[in-house]
Write a protein that holds these residues in place. Structure first.
Motif, PDB file in Angstrom:
ATOM      1  N   CYS A   1      14.366  -3.392   5.673  1.00  0.00           N
ATOM      2  CA  CYS A   1      13.956  -2.089   5.136  1.00  0.00           C
ATOM      3  C   CYS A   1      13.214  -1.302   6.202  1.00  0.00           C
ATOM      4  O   CYS A   1      12.307  -1.826   6.869  1.00  0.00           O
ATOM      5  CB  CYS A   1      13.063  -2.270   3.911  1.00  0.00           C
ATOM      6  N   ILE A   2      13.589  -0.063   6.358  1.00  0.00           N
ATOM      7  CA  ILE A   2      12.925   0.845   7.299  1.00  0.00           C
ATOM      8  C   ILE A   2      11.972   1.740   6.516  1.00  0.00           C
ATOM      9  O   ILE A   2      12.355   2.332   5.502  1.00  0.00           O
ATOM     10  CB  ILE A   2      13.957   1.694   8.060  1.00  0.00           C
ATOM     11  N   LEU A   3      10.737   1.818   6.995  1.00  0.00           N
ATOM     12  CA  LEU A   3       9.704   2.637   6.340  1.00  0.00           C
ATOM     13  C   LEU A   3       9.319   3.784   7.272  1.00  0.00           C
ATOM     14  O   LEU A   3       8.358   3.700   8.049  1.00  0.00           O
ATOM     15  CB  LEU A   3       8.473   1.782   6.020  1.00  0.00           C
ATOM     16  N   PRO A   4      10.056   4.895   7.246  1.00  0.00           N
ATOM     17  CA  PRO A   4       9.767   5.998   8.177  1.00  0.00           C
ATOM     18  C   PRO A   4       8.392   6.627   7.960  1.00  0.00           C
ATOM     19  O   PRO A   4       7.796   7.149   8.908  1.00  0.00           O
ATOM     20  CB  PRO A   4      10.898   7.005   7.893  1.00  0.00           C
ATOM     21  N   LEU A   5       7.879   6.571   6.731  1.00  0.00           N
ATOM     22  CA  LEU A   5       6.569   7.180   6.469  1.00  0.00           C
ATOM     23  C   LEU A   5       5.441   6.468   7.202  1.00  0.00           C
ATOM     24  O   LEU A   5       4.375   7.054   7.400  1.00  0.00           O
ATOM     25  CB  LEU A   5       6.283   7.184   4.965  1.00  0.00           C
ATOM     26  N   ASN A   6       5.661   5.211   7.584  1.00  0.00           N
ATOM     27  CA  ASN A   6       4.593   4.490   8.291  1.00  0.00           C
ATOM     28  C   ASN A   6       4.307   5.082   9.656  1.00  0.00           C
ATOM     29  O   ASN A   6       3.223   4.862  10.211  1.00  0.00           O
ATOM     30  CB  ASN A   6       4.946   3.003   8.416  1.00  0.00           C
ATOM     31  N   ILE A   7       5.252   5.816  10.216  1.00  0.00           N
ATOM     32  CA  ILE A   7       4.978   6.512  11.472  1.00  0.00           C
ATOM     33  C   ILE A   7       3.889   7.561  11.257  1.00  0.00           C
ATOM     34  O   ILE A   7       3.041   7.793  12.125  1.00  0.00           O
ATOM     35  CB  ILE A   7       6.271   7.163  12.010  1.00  0.00           C
ATOM     36  N   ILE A   8       3.907   8.188  10.084  1.00  0.00           N
ATOM     37  CA  ILE A   8       2.875   9.170   9.744  1.00  0.00           C
ATOM     38  C   ILE A   8       1.611   8.472   9.249  1.00  0.00           C
ATOM     39  O   ILE A   8       0.491   8.865   9.606  1.00  0.00           O
ATOM     40  CB  ILE A   8       3.401  10.148   8.680  1.00  0.00           C
ATOM     41  N   ASN A   9       1.768   7.427   8.434  1.00  0.00           N
ATOM     42  CA  ASN A   9       0.598   6.725   7.900  1.00  0.00           C
ATOM     43  C   ASN A   9      -0.295   6.175   9.001  1.00  0.00           C
ATOM     44  O   ASN A   9      -1.518   6.241   8.911  1.00  0.00           O
ATOM     45  CB  ASN A   9       1.050   5.589   6.978  1.00  0.00           C
TER      46      ASN A   9
ATOM     47  N   TYR B   1       0.812  -1.223   0.000  1.00  0.00           N
ATOM     48  CA  TYR B   1       0.000   0.000   0.000  1.00  0.00           C
ATOM     49  C   TYR B   1       0.844   1.270   0.000  1.00  0.00           C
ATOM     50  O   TYR B   1       0.418   2.315  -0.501  1.00  0.00           O
ATOM     51  CB  TYR B   1      -0.903   0.021   1.240  1.00  0.00           C
ATOM     52  N   TYR B   2       2.064   1.215   0.590  1.00  0.00           N
ATOM     53  CA  TYR B   2       2.757   2.466   0.892  1.00  0.00           C
ATOM     54  C   TYR B   2       3.154   3.248  -0.353  1.00  0.00           C
ATOM     55  O   TYR B   2       3.324   4.452  -0.298  1.00  0.00           O
ATOM     56  CB  TYR B   2       3.976   2.220   1.787  1.00  0.00           C
ATOM     57  N   GLN B   3       3.280   2.555  -1.517  1.00  0.00           N
ATOM     58  CA  GLN B   3       3.585   3.306  -2.736  1.00  0.00           C
ATOM     59  C   GLN B   3       2.397   4.150  -3.193  1.00  0.00           C
ATOM     60  O   GLN B   3       2.558   5.105  -3.938  1.00  0.00           O
ATOM     61  CB  GLN B   3       3.956   2.366  -3.885  1.00  0.00           C
ATOM     62  N   TRP B   4       1.187   3.780  -2.741  1.00  0.00           N
ATOM     63  CA  TRP B   4      -0.019   4.387  -3.282  1.00  0.00           C
ATOM     64  C   TRP B   4      -0.781   5.261  -2.286  1.00  0.00           C
ATOM     65  O   TRP B   4      -1.834   5.789  -2.619  1.00  0.00           O
ATOM     66  CB  TRP B   4      -0.962   3.283  -3.779  1.00  0.00           C
ATOM     67  N   VAL B   5      -0.267   5.422  -1.078  1.00  0.00           N
ATOM     68  CA  VAL B   5      -1.026   6.134  -0.041  1.00  0.00           C
ATOM     69  C   VAL B   5      -1.379   7.548  -0.483  1.00  0.00           C
ATOM     70  O   VAL B   5      -2.530   7.985  -0.379  1.00  0.00           O
ATOM     71  CB  VAL B   5      -0.241   6.157   1.286  1.00  0.00           C
ATOM     72  N   ALA B   6      -0.406   8.295  -0.991  1.00  0.00           N
ATOM     73  CA  ALA B   6      -0.669   9.689  -1.380  1.00  0.00           C
ATOM     74  C   ALA B   6      -1.704   9.764  -2.488  1.00  0.00           C
ATOM     75  O   ALA B   6      -2.624  10.600  -2.440  1.00  0.00           O
ATOM     76  CB  ALA B   6       0.633  10.357  -1.822  1.00  0.00           C
TER      77      ALA B   6
END
Length: 386
Positions: free
Chosen positions: A263-271, A113-118
């Motif tokens: 892999c670290i996904l820092p944007l998931n803290i915001i998501n 999902y994270y590629q498509w959140v925006a």
């Protein structure tokens, strides 16, 4: 300063209208919700605040995979966690929640999902704008033209404007032409409710089935001490911050070699925070929209409800005039009256109602603004403003 520049344009989406053609719940859909979704989309795409959206490290340096190649591959092809490793003790059995050593036939949960959140957040905003667009196209500024300048307390040619408005209402109250007008509004209100329910269902599929109870599960875990929020934290399960990625390369002998990466996904803290707020907002919006549909059904079935609704908008008007208008008008004509009284100045609204009852029913105070029978010349003038 960066945040101010980022969200500066959103203020235009929530600015107040001068003419209201819907209710507060309707505006919650196309103003507040759209501002929330577009703001969240901008926040996710802001690399200045969070840096790279993904950062991967190799478990075996002998493969010498370029860092940029590895990160691009893992971003495009998605990463995964191991559901069986979510319950293991961090620091003893596993290094991170959901991340474990490779075993044959391991069960994986891919996070795509994270590629498509925006993009999804932006498309959701368009979905909430659709009922508003359809209603605005059908309404076509009719209320604004009828109100004119009568939404202000001091108006030039006030009597003439009231005469034109009353003339239009008197000429059309028996024709039933506003029934379709009202029906279209009800359809758009129904679309608001259907849209938010559909989006909740689609989000659940988009997030791999974790959205349905996401808010409740977060609330349950938020009551616990921070030290007790173990690896089964619903936010970590739905939006993992550390994942795995497998990259296959050719070794020096030409054999295919497996390269495991963290892999670290820092944007998931915001998501995870965005979707907590979205979950509660959608639940509130769906509940209120359902209540609005019940209220709309009551206004269709019971004239007494229509009277109370119109009287709440025309507080300075004679109650007898309001009751007469409701009793002698069909649902479409009442709805037009309701929108007009929502926009007219209180004193002007009372005068319009009094002049209308005097012109149509002969029971007003006899202000003389409009004669009992509208002549042909005035009918032409009135219809021209519509």
């Amino acid at each position: 300063m960066v945040l101010y520049d980022l969200f500066n344009g959103i203020k235009y989406a929530i600015k107040l209208d001068t003419i209201y053609i819907d209710n507060n719940v309707f505006r919650m859909h196309y103003k507040l919700t759209v501002a929330l979704l577009i703001g969240s989309s901008l926040l996710v795409t802001s690399s200045q605040l969070f840096g790279d959206p993904i950062s991967c490290i190799g478990a075996n340096d002998d493969t010498q995979v370029p860092e940029q190649v590895l990160q691009t591959y893992c971003w495009i092809h998605s990463t995964f966690t191991l559901p069986g490793a979510l319950g293991k003790q961090v620091g003893v059995e596993v290094a991170h929640p959901g991340v474990d050593t490779y075993t044959p036939n391991e069960k994986r949960q891919y996070h795509k999902y994270y590629q498509w959140v925006a993009l999804v957040l932006f498309l959701q905003a368009l979905g909430f704008l659709t009922p508003r667009y359809l209603w605005k196209q059908r309404e076509a500024g009719q209320v604004a033209r009828l109100v004119g300048q009568l939404n202000q307390p001091i108006v030039d040619n006030k009597d003439q404007q009231i005469k034109l408005l009353v003339g239009y209402l008197a000429n059309n109250y028996r024709r039933g032409q506003h029934r379709l007008y009202f029906l279209w509004y009800v359809v758009c209100e129904t679309l608001n409710l259907a849209n938010v329910l559909l989006q909740m269902w689609l989000l659940n599929h988009f997030l791999g089935g974790s959205f349905t109870r996401y808010g409740w599960r977060v609330l349950e875990w938020s009551e616990r001490d921070i030290s007790e929020r173990g690896p089964t934290d619903p936010m970590l399960a739905a939006f993992p911050r550390v994942t795995k990625c497998t990259f296959w390369v050719y070794g020096s002998s030409g054999d295919v070699q497996r390269h495991d990466s963290l892999c670290i996904l820092p944007l998931n803290i915001i998501n995870e925070k965005i979707y907590i707020f979205v979950w509660f907002w959608f639940a509130l919006l769906a509940s209120i929209s359902a209540l609005v549909m019940i209220y709309r059904l009551l206004t269709i079935c019971f004239p007494s409800v229509r009277y109370l609704a119109l009287k709440s908008r025309a507080r300075l008007a004679d109650s007898a005039n309001v009751r007469l208008v409701v009793r002698r008008s069909d649902i479409g004509h009442w709805f037009l009256w309701h929108l007009l009284c929502k926009n007219l100045d209180g004193q002007h609204c009372a005068r319009v109602l009094d002049a209308y009852c005097d012109s149509v029913f002969g029971v007003g105070s006899g202000t003389g603004i409009v004669a009992n029978n509208t002549n042909d010349k005035q009918v032409v003038i009135v219809n021209e403003i519509i």
